[in-house]
Design a protein around this motif. Structure first.
Motif, PDB file in Angstrom:
ATOM      1  N   PRO A  56       0.855  -1.194   0.000  1.00 28.98           N
ATOM      2  CA  PRO A  56       0.000   0.000   0.000  1.00 28.98           C
ATOM      3  C   PRO A  56       0.889   1.241   0.000  1.00 28.98           C
ATOM      4  CG  PRO A  56      -0.592  -1.506   1.790  1.00 28.98           C
ATOM      5  CD  PRO A  56       0.697  -1.985   1.203  1.00 28.98           C
ATOM      6  N   MET A  57       0.531   2.235  -0.808  1.00 27.02           N
ATOM      7  CA  MET A  57       1.365   3.431  -0.961  1.00 27.02           C
ATOM      8  C   MET A  57       0.485   4.663  -1.156  1.00 27.02           C
ATOM      9  SD  MET A  57       4.526   2.318  -1.036  1.00 27.02           S
ATOM     10  CE  MET A  57       5.718   3.187  -2.006  1.00 27.02           C
ATOM     11  N   TRP A  58       1.075   5.796  -0.811  1.00 30.72           N
ATOM     12  CA  TRP A  58       0.560   7.095  -1.203  1.00 30.72           C
ATOM     13  C   TRP A  58       1.289   7.471  -2.495  1.00 30.72           C
ATOM     14  CZ3 TRP A  58      -3.447   9.014   1.326  1.00 30.72           C
ATOM     15  CH2 TRP A  58      -3.659   8.636   2.650  1.00 30.72           C
ATOM     16  N   PHE A  59       0.619   8.173  -3.379  1.00 32.90           N
ATOM     17  CA  PHE A  59       1.240   8.641  -4.620  1.00 32.90           C
ATOM     18  C   PHE A  59       0.937  10.122  -4.756  1.00 32.90           C
ATOM     19  CE2 PHE A  59       0.257   4.182  -5.206  1.00 32.90           C
ATOM     20  CZ  PHE A  59       1.450   3.675  -5.696  1.00 32.90           C
ATOM     21  N   MET A 113     -10.124   4.703   7.057  1.00 39.15           N
ATOM     22  CA  MET A 113      -9.514   5.675   6.150  1.00 39.15           C
ATOM     23  C   MET A 113      -8.141   6.045   6.692  1.00 39.15           C
ATOM     24  SD  MET A 113      -9.829   7.340   3.451  1.00 39.15           S
ATOM     25  CE  MET A 113      -9.151   8.743   2.626  1.00 39.15           C
ATOM     26  N   PRO A 114      -7.079   5.907   5.894  1.00 43.55           N
ATOM     27  CA  PRO A 114      -5.747   6.309   6.358  1.00 43.55           C
ATOM     28  C   PRO A 114      -5.698   7.811   6.625  1.00 43.55           C
ATOM     29  CG  PRO A 114      -5.608   5.010   4.342  1.00 43.55           C
ATOM     30  CD  PRO A 114      -7.052   5.337   4.556  1.00 43.55           C
ATOM     31  N   TYR A 123      -2.968  10.347  -4.203  1.00 45.83           N
ATOM     32  CA  TYR A 123      -3.804   9.156  -4.256  1.00 45.83           C
ATOM     33  C   TYR A 123      -3.280   8.109  -3.277  1.00 45.83           C
ATOM     34  CZ  TYR A 123      -4.792  11.382  -8.709  1.00 45.83           C
ATOM     35  OH  TYR A 123      -5.128  12.271  -9.667  1.00 45.83           O
ATOM     36  N   PHE A 124      -4.169   7.212  -2.904  1.00 46.69           N
ATOM     37  CA  PHE A 124      -3.786   6.050  -2.118  1.00 46.69           C
ATOM     38  C   PHE A 124      -4.089   4.828  -2.960  1.00 46.69           C
ATOM     39  CE2 PHE A 124      -4.449   2.662   0.979  1.00 46.69           C
ATOM     40  CZ  PHE A 124      -3.318   2.817   1.769  1.00 46.69           C
ATOM     41  N   ASP A 147       4.960   0.577 -20.467  1.00 42.96           N
ATOM     42  CA  ASP A 147       5.747  -0.092 -19.430  1.00 42.96           C
ATOM     43  C   ASP A 147       6.152   0.890 -18.346  1.00 42.96           C
ATOM     44  OD1 ASP A 147       5.617  -2.478 -20.753  1.00 42.96           O
ATOM     45  OD2 ASP A 147       7.660  -2.433 -21.512  1.00 42.96           O
ATOM     46  N   GLN A 148       6.083   0.451 -17.099  1.00 41.87           N
ATOM     47  CA  GLN A 148       6.522   1.209 -15.935  1.00 41.87           C
ATOM     48  C   GLN A 148       5.706   2.484 -15.705  1.00 41.87           C
ATOM     49  OE1 GLN A 148       9.629   0.360 -14.118  1.00 41.87           O
ATOM     50  NE2 GLN A 148       9.701  -1.543 -15.243  1.00 41.87           N
ATOM     51  N   GLU A 149       4.563   2.625 -16.345  1.00 36.27           N
ATOM     52  CA  GLU A 149       3.735   3.821 -16.196  1.00 36.27           C
ATOM     53  C   GLU A 149       2.805   3.650 -15.006  1.00 36.27           C
ATOM     54  OE1 GLU A 149       0.106   5.933 -18.628  1.00 36.27           O
ATOM     55  OE2 GLU A 149       1.730   5.048 -19.777  1.00 36.27           O
ATOM     56  N   LEU A 150       2.848   4.594 -14.059  1.00 36.21           N
ATOM     57  CA  LEU A 150       1.891   4.591 -12.963  1.00 36.21           C
ATOM     58  C   LEU A 150       0.567   5.090 -13.510  1.00 36.21           C
ATOM     59  CD1 LEU A 150       4.084   6.005 -10.081  1.00 36.21           C
ATOM     60  CD2 LEU A 150       3.172   3.698 -10.288  1.00 36.21           C
ATOM     61  N   THR A 151      -0.524   4.420 -13.142  1.00 40.53           N
ATOM     62  CA  THR A 151      -1.812   4.707 -13.745  1.00 40.53           C
ATOM     63  C   THR A 151      -2.874   4.907 -12.679  1.00 40.53           C
ATOM     64  OG1 THR A 151      -1.210   3.339 -15.636  1.00 40.53           O
ATOM     65  CG2 THR A 151      -3.540   3.791 -15.333  1.00 40.53           C
ATOM     66  N   VAL A 152      -3.693   5.924 -12.854  1.00 39.27           N
ATOM     67  CA  VAL A 152      -4.859   6.154 -12.018  1.00 39.27           C
ATOM     68  C   VAL A 152      -6.078   5.987 -12.908  1.00 39.27           C
ATOM     69  CG1 VAL A 152      -6.131   7.842 -10.641  1.00 39.27           C
ATOM     70  CG2 VAL A 152      -3.632   7.770 -10.528  1.00 39.27           C
TER      71      VAL A 152
END
Length: 168
Positions: A56-59, A113-114, A123-124, A147-152
């Motif tokens: 789990p991460m924050w972005f 909720m964090p 984003y979380f 490739d390697q693309e962070l996606t929302v």
């Protein structure tokens, strides 16, 4: 005899974890959440592996820089029932995988909720590793995810084979 039969989507135990073998594709779930999920879509193609080392991460909103989510590791065990498996990740997060006749649905569940800092914009979500066979790629609708693309997205992400592979 030509009669229709229901597909058995129940997750059953095996020597290394759990599996669904009687579907239109084979799915294997490791007993260790860090090892991820393996989906065999065709006997002549390497399996699709995903959910490897989920964190789990924050972005951050603009650059999508990952920021660690500080929570205690879960002491709970894996839960399995019918066609759903639940992996505890931390005291507050868990991953569910639901097997359907068309694919695997992944859900990140939060118990609470964090805490969000007032000045944080972003984003979380979950960061994980995915290994695709040669000739396969990720898509949202008809749009390729590089490739390697962070996606929302609020839409489903699909794994499709290119036309040169000949399977879908």
């Amino acid at each position: 005899d030509g009669a229709w039969q229901d597909i058995d989507l129940n997750i059953v135990s095996n020597a290394d974890g759990w599996e669904v073998k009687k579907n239109t594709f084979e799915t294997e779930f490791s007993s260790d959440v860090g090892q991820g999920i393996s989906v065999q879509t065709h006997p002549n193609v390497d399996p699709i592996r995903f959910g490897i080392n989920p964190v789990p991460m924050w972005f951050t909103a603009e650059e999508f820089n990952p920021i660690g989510y500080d929570d205690m590791a879960s002491q709970e065990g894996v839960e399995v029932g019918a066609n759903v498996i639940r992996y505890p990740i931390s005291d507050n997060t868990e991953l569910d995988y639901q097997v359907t006749q068309f694919g695997i649905k992944q859900n990140l569940n939060l118990r609470e909720m964090p805490h969000i800092y007032d000045e944080f914009e972003g984003y979380f979500g979950i960061m994980e590793t995915m290994i695709l066979p040669s000739g396969y790629a990720l898509y949202i609708g008809d749009s390729l995810i590089e490739d390697q693309e962070l996606t929302v997205t609020g839409e489903a992400i699909h794994i499709n084979a290119s036309k040169s592979v000949g399977f879908k």
